[in-house]
Motif scaffolding. Structure first.
Motif, short mmCIF file in Angstrom:
data_model
loop_
_atom_site.label_atom_id
_atom_site.label_comp_id
_atom_site.label_asym_id
_atom_site.label_seq_id
_atom_site.Cartn_x
_atom_site.Cartn_y
_atom_site.Cartn_z
N ARG A 197 1.57 -10.87 -17.70
CA ARG A 197 1.20 -11.61 -18.94
C ARG A 197 0.72 -13.01 -18.58
N ASP A 213 -14.26 -1.31 -26.09
CA ASP A 213 -13.38 -2.15 -25.27
C ASP A 213 -13.48 -1.69 -23.83
N ILE A 240 1.83 -6.45 -23.60
CA ILE A 240 0.81 -5.78 -22.78
C ILE A 240 0.75 -4.32 -23.21
N ARG A 241 -0.47 -3.79 -23.30
CA ARG A 241 -0.63 -2.42 -23.80
C ARG A 241 -0.49 -1.40 -22.68
N GLY A 300 -2.72 -13.17 -17.77
CA GLY A 300 -3.67 -12.82 -18.82
C GLY A 300 -4.04 -11.36 -18.84
N GLU A 317 -4.04 -7.64 -20.04
CA GLU A 317 -3.85 -7.08 -21.39
C GLU A 317 -3.39 -5.63 -21.40
N TYR A 318 -3.70 -4.88 -20.35
CA TYR A 318 -3.37 -3.46 -20.29
C TYR A 318 -2.66 -3.16 -18.98
N PHE A 343 -11.48 -6.74 -20.58
CA PHE A 343 -10.03 -6.81 -20.39
C PHE A 343 -9.66 -6.45 -18.96
N THR A 393 -9.84 -11.98 -14.52
CA THR A 393 -9.37 -12.32 -15.87
C THR A 393 -10.33 -13.29 -16.58
N VAL A 450 -11.97 -2.13 -19.92
CA VAL A 450 -10.83 -2.57 -19.11
C VAL A 450 -11.14 -2.28 -17.65
N ASP A 491 -1.49 -0.95 -29.86
CA ASP A 491 -0.49 -1.39 -28.88
C ASP A 491 -0.36 -0.44 -27.70
#
Ligand code: PEP
Length: 255
Positions: A84, A41, A121-122, A87, A89-90, A60, A55, A43, A161
């Motif tokens: 959010r 993944d 959101i993580r 879009g 995510e982290y 991510f 985004t 980011v 999460d």
């Protein structure tokens, strides 16, 4: 032991406005096209104003901070709901630069993490000791305190999460990367903490990143360690070739 899927996150700090971010995002997306999906993944965490340029590109996006209230008279702040909507995510919380220069405390880290989770959101929760704390031999106590306070009353539904980033302050931006064993010793402590806090099944699958002077030459030694599941990368993430070579090295290992 099954290791969680690696995560490589670039923290751009105060670098790259929207135009530069868009160009970087275009090039990164194009060159990631050749990389098999699902192995790692990725980011990218730019300044707030550059988030829209990055985004929905096959990687991510992450914010570098957030405020815990949804709305109101809080001049200059951005909420998790707003992130959010974009879009995102982290979101990094508790970075040592925010603790050092902007008055971030374990309490505000905790409020921010909770508000992010409530919006899906993580949080990437940063912890790490200063040089003098390591010298005094209290690094494990310092990090345990930060985890305890930062995760106070926080529940998660899935190990994905939340992400923990161990970033020894003395290693950030200094070229003094922790040795793989120094990092692993701390990651193992963090793993035990997470297993106690969230249960063994969940705790063993939460990703713990190492951060602090990571580059394309030292990433593999770090990733050889059992409890290092990726990296939070500052300076080197600004350089597309170097960032990609780190990603490629990790993808190759996951084959
Ligand atoms: C960071 O700021 O999170 C960081 C790890 O920086 P650098 O990679 O430049 O040490």
């Amino acid at each position: 032991m099954v290791k969680p899927r690696p995560l490589i996150a670039g923290n751009w700090k105060l670098n790259k406005g929207p135009a530069e971010a868009r160009a970087f995002g275009d090039a990164l997306a194009a060159r990631l096209g050749g990389i098999p999906g699902g192995k790692v993944d990725i980011v990218v965490a730019p300044p707030f104003v550059s988030l829209p340029a990055l985004t929905a590109r096959g990687f991510f996006t992450g914010a570098q901070d957030v405020y815990w209230e949804d709305k109101g008279a809080f001049t200059g702040e951005v909420s998790a709901a707003m992130l959010r909507e974009l879009g995102v995510e982290y979101c990094i919380v508790g970075h040592s630069e925010r603790r050092q220069f902007f008055g971030e405390t374990d309490r505000t880290v905790n409020l921010k993490a909770a508000s992010l989770l409530a919006k899906g959101i993580r949080p990437v929760l940063c912890v790490g000791e200063r040089a003098e704390e390591r010298k005094a031999g209290i690094m494990f106590n310092v990090v345990q305190f930060q985890l305890n306070a930062g995760l106070f009353d926080i529940g998660i539904k899935d190990p994905g999460d939340i992400v923990i980033a161990y970033e020894p302050v003395w290693a950030i931006g200094t070229g003094n990367v922790a040795t793989p064993q120094q990092a692993e010793d701390m990651h193992e402590e963090i793993r035990r903490f997470l297993e106690k806090r969230f249960g063994v099944d969940t705790g063993c699958r939460i990703r713990i990143l190492y951060g602090g002077s990571v580059n394309e030459n030292n990433i593999e030694g770090l990733m050889d360690m059992d409890h290092i599941n990726g990296a939070l990368i500052g300076g080197v993430s600004l350089d597309l070739d170097k960032f990609l070579s780190i990603i490629n090295l990790i993808v190759k290992r996951e084959k």
